[in-house]
Design an enzyme around this catalytic site. Structure first.
Site, PDB file in Angstrom:
ATOM      1  CD  GLU A  50     -16.400 -45.694   7.387  1.00 40.83           C
ATOM      2  OE1 GLU A  50     -16.502 -46.114   8.561  1.00 40.83           O
ATOM      3  OE2 GLU A  50     -16.476 -46.449   6.400  1.00 40.83           O
ATOM      4  CG  HIS A 110     -24.425 -48.267  -0.498  1.00 35.36           C
ATOM      5  ND1 HIS A 110     -24.724 -49.040   0.590  1.00 35.36           N
ATOM      6  CD2 HIS A 110     -23.171 -48.614  -0.862  1.00 35.36           C
ATOM      7  CE1 HIS A 110     -23.689 -49.831   0.861  1.00 35.36           C
ATOM      8  NE2 HIS A 110     -22.739 -49.588  -0.002  1.00 35.36           N
TER       9      HIS A 110
END
Lengths: 359, 325
Positions: free
Chosen positions: B60, B129
């Site tokens: 990321e 998440h």
């Protein structure tokens, strides 16, 4: 069991510390003017560096990161690059930046606490100084992606130190560049010290060039005090990039002869003997000796070159010192393309406070 | 006219902008052949090719970092971070670089990039998440934090974010990705950033919210309307920079303020909104400001997530308490 992967890392040096050629020199080194220009650039970087440290010591500059000892690595990179290539430096690569057109007064403005120092008169597309370690490797990879997408024959070059090779961003940049065959060159200036942490505490790797192996890209180690070697291998790597053959990692072996910055005292963590020994290997001596032996340099030229550099540095210092502080509005005016409405009140308040002299 | 879900509106905006502007590049993990784990980029690689819709390695910080590099060199990257729980490695690049490239270079370089980040709970997802970290980014100067709450606003705000010359973190409320369909014509018309959207006008109380919570908030307002309570519902849409004016004007009219968000209460977006209203409209308030928010706990795994997230009942309760104060 069989060996399914193997690697070797090669080391290149053209001039030894005494200026004796160790190999057939690349073609550019046959041109006297090229050698003299590279030498003059290294000398300029050193004189600038000395002056900047003096400015800091006398309270006229903020904390400053010296480039002493790295001149060949820096100038070699700058000399190898084309103007349209893109440099993503860290924060002490003045030799490379000056070669590319960054002005000395701009570097002083930056360390003097003024963002205008990163508004380079040129090259406009280069990245500014980068203090968060190795994050710029990703910017170089991204720039290379842009050039690749547009089909432009340009390369990006990032520069970080030995400490930077421990950062995730460094590995991530190498990896994506390998996977996407990006036209980028990753320069690792191995000066043996990351502030107080020596290389052997940084990594168990025998070389830093071999960090390329895991990314599947070529890596080479060169003598970072040999400007001919640095320029030659960076040029080769840039040619590869322009031909679409992908990235290269180049480790240049040098030594930080100075403190990390003016806020550091290296005598706390390393022996004087080590520094003295490294000083014998520094980059200016060998090129000067090589040129002197061939009648391309002498004391007279040295004095003239030095005088010219001192004059240029003094002019830059004068320009820096005489640059008034930016208006307080500058804090707001470059935050976004247009100032969001909600910030207008804070901007007005800042102007009022600054005008009242009560800041 | 296309009847689309919020996520289809995202895809539509991406496709529109890629067709209009060849500088627009989509990149991220699984965005190419797979079309994204939520299908936000479905069909884009087939249509625009693997160069303009790039599957990246799984990193990321790299995704954000190369986006900075590309943006600085004239491209318009739209990067996807697969889930908000994985955005944290990218924070270095967002905060230290994307947010301040323009300031640091006095405008010589700038960073027109969009980082799309699906966020929030409610889909029974695995650990890491389901968080709502939008306030963290809203606290950082130099970036816009934009959150759509309907298909039409997803389309219009994403177009605006891509066209904006500065970096935008575009948080997508994944719980309402497919909750409702709306007629959204693919006109290429962007909606303005930096402004709140008043979704429902009312006189008794101002309820400010964003993202998925607009859904529960509107439901609560509907239900309360049956009891004769008139709620003004405001979707903040751009959390930073905040359009305080719209909120203040509304509070001056209603005299009451409830802020609803899914993120933890303390130091959340609600705290800033409450502070701004206290600074500018305290004397218009007839009752104390109230927040209806997530607890200051770690977002639980999904067996307890409905207990964590404010539902319609909690929103109604908050509004009622404010009215009764």
């Amino acid at each position: 069991m069989e060996t399914i992967a193997d690697f070797e890392i090669r080391h290149s040096q053209f001039l030894d510390p005494q200026g004796e050629p160790q190999d057939t020199l690349p073609a550019f080194a046959e041109d006297a003017d090229t050698l003299q220009t590279m030498y003059a650039s290294m000398l300029l970087a050193r004189i600038f560096d000395t002056k900047a440290i003096n400015l800091q010591r006398t309270g006229k500059l903020g904390t400053y990161a010296s480039c002493l000892g790295h001149e060949a690595s820096h100038v070699g990179i700058g000399a190898a690059m084309r103007p349209e290539d893109c440099l993503a430096p860290s924060y002490r690569e003045y030799g490379a930046m000056l070669w590319r057109g960054v002005q000395m007064h701009e570097i002083l403005l930056y360390w003097g606490g003024d963002e205008r120092g990163s508004d380079f008169a040129g090259p406009r597309h280069d990245f500014p100084f980068c203090v968060p370690i190795a994050t710029q490797c990703l910017h170089a990879a991204g720039a290379a992606m842009a050039y690749q997408l547009r089909g432009e024959p340009r390369c990006a070059v990032s520069i970080n130190g030995d400490g930077g090779t421990s950062e995730g961003a460094f590995y991530e940049a190498l990896n994506v560049a390998g996977a996407k065959k990006l036209p980028v060159v990753f320069m690792v200036i191995n000066n043996k010290w990351a502030i107080s942490v020596p290389l052997e505490l940084q990594t168990a790797s025998r070389t830093l060039a071999q960090k390329a192996v895991a990314a599947g890209i070529p890596g080479i180690q060169v003598d970072g005090n040999d400007v001919i070697a640095v320029r030659h291998w960076v040029e080769r790597a840039l040619e590869r990039g322009r031909r679409g053959e992908g990235p290269t990692l180049i480790e240049t072996l040098t030594y930080r002869l100075s403190d990390h910055t003016t806020a550091d005292d290296a005598s706390r963590y390393r022996a004087r003997e080590e520094v003295e020994a490294a000083r014998e290997l520094e980059p200016l001596i060998r090129l000067r000796r090589y040129m002197e032996t061939r009648g391309l340099w002498n004391d007279e030229r040295e004095q003239a070159c030095r005088a010219e550099a001192i004059e240029a540095v003094d002019l830059a210092v004068e320009r820096y010192i005489n640059t008034p502080r930016a208006p307080v509005t500058a804090m707001f005016d470059y935050l976004f393309a247009e100032l969001p409405q909600g910030l207008a009140a804070q901007r007005e308040l800042a102007v009022r406070r600054a005008g009242g002299g009560a800041h | 006219m296309a009847t689309v879900t919020l996520i289809e509106a995202v895809t539509m905006a991406l496709a529109h902008e890629m067709a209009r502007d060849e500088r627009v590049i989509v990149l991220g993990e699984d965005v190419g052949v797979n079309g994204g784990v939520f299908r936000a980029t479905a069909g884009l690689q087939q249509r625009f090719g693997a160069e303009r819709v790039q599957d990246t390695p799984l990193a990321e910080a790299m995704i954000a970092g190369v986006s900075v590099g590309m943006a600085a060199q004239g491209m318009r990257p739209v990067a996807e971070i697969q889930f908000e729980g994985f955005v944290f490695p990218a924070v270095d690049q967002i905060v230290n670089h994307a947010a301040r490239l323009r300031t640091r270079t006095r405008g010589r370089l700038h960073c027109p990039m969009v980082l799309r980040v699906p966020y929030g709970g409610g889909i029974h997802a695995p650990e890491h998440h389901s968080d709502s970290p939008e306030a963290m980014f809203a606290h950082m100067p130099g970036i816009r934090v934009v959150i759509p709450s309907s298909p039409a606003r997803a389309y219009g705000l994403l177009l605006a974010a891509i066209r904006d010359p500065d970096p935008v973190i575009f948080f997508e409320p994944k719980r309402i990705y497919r909750l409702q369909k709306q007629d959204v014509p693919d006109t290429g018309e962007a909606l303005p950033l930096d402004v709140c959207y008043t979704l429902r006008e009312g006189d008794d109380v101002t309820v400010v919210t964003w993202g998925a919570m607009t859904y529960e908030t509107l439901k609560a307002a509907d239900q309360l309307a049956g009891e004769g309570v008139s709620c003004e519902v405001i979707d903040v849409a751009t959390l930073s920079p905040l359009d305080a004016e719209t909120i203040i004007e509304s509070v001056e009219k209603t005299g009451r303020l409830v802020i609803v968000h899914e993120a933890p209460q303390s130091y959340g977006g609600g705290a800033e909104i409450a502070a701004v209203v206290a600074e500018h409209a305290l004397y218009s308030l007839r009752t104390p400001i109230r927040r209806v928010a997530g607890y200051d706990t770690i977002m639980p795994l999904f067996r307890l997530e409905s207990e964590y997230m404010p539902g319609v009942a909690r929103v109604i309760e908050g509004i009622r308490e404010t009215l009764e104060d």
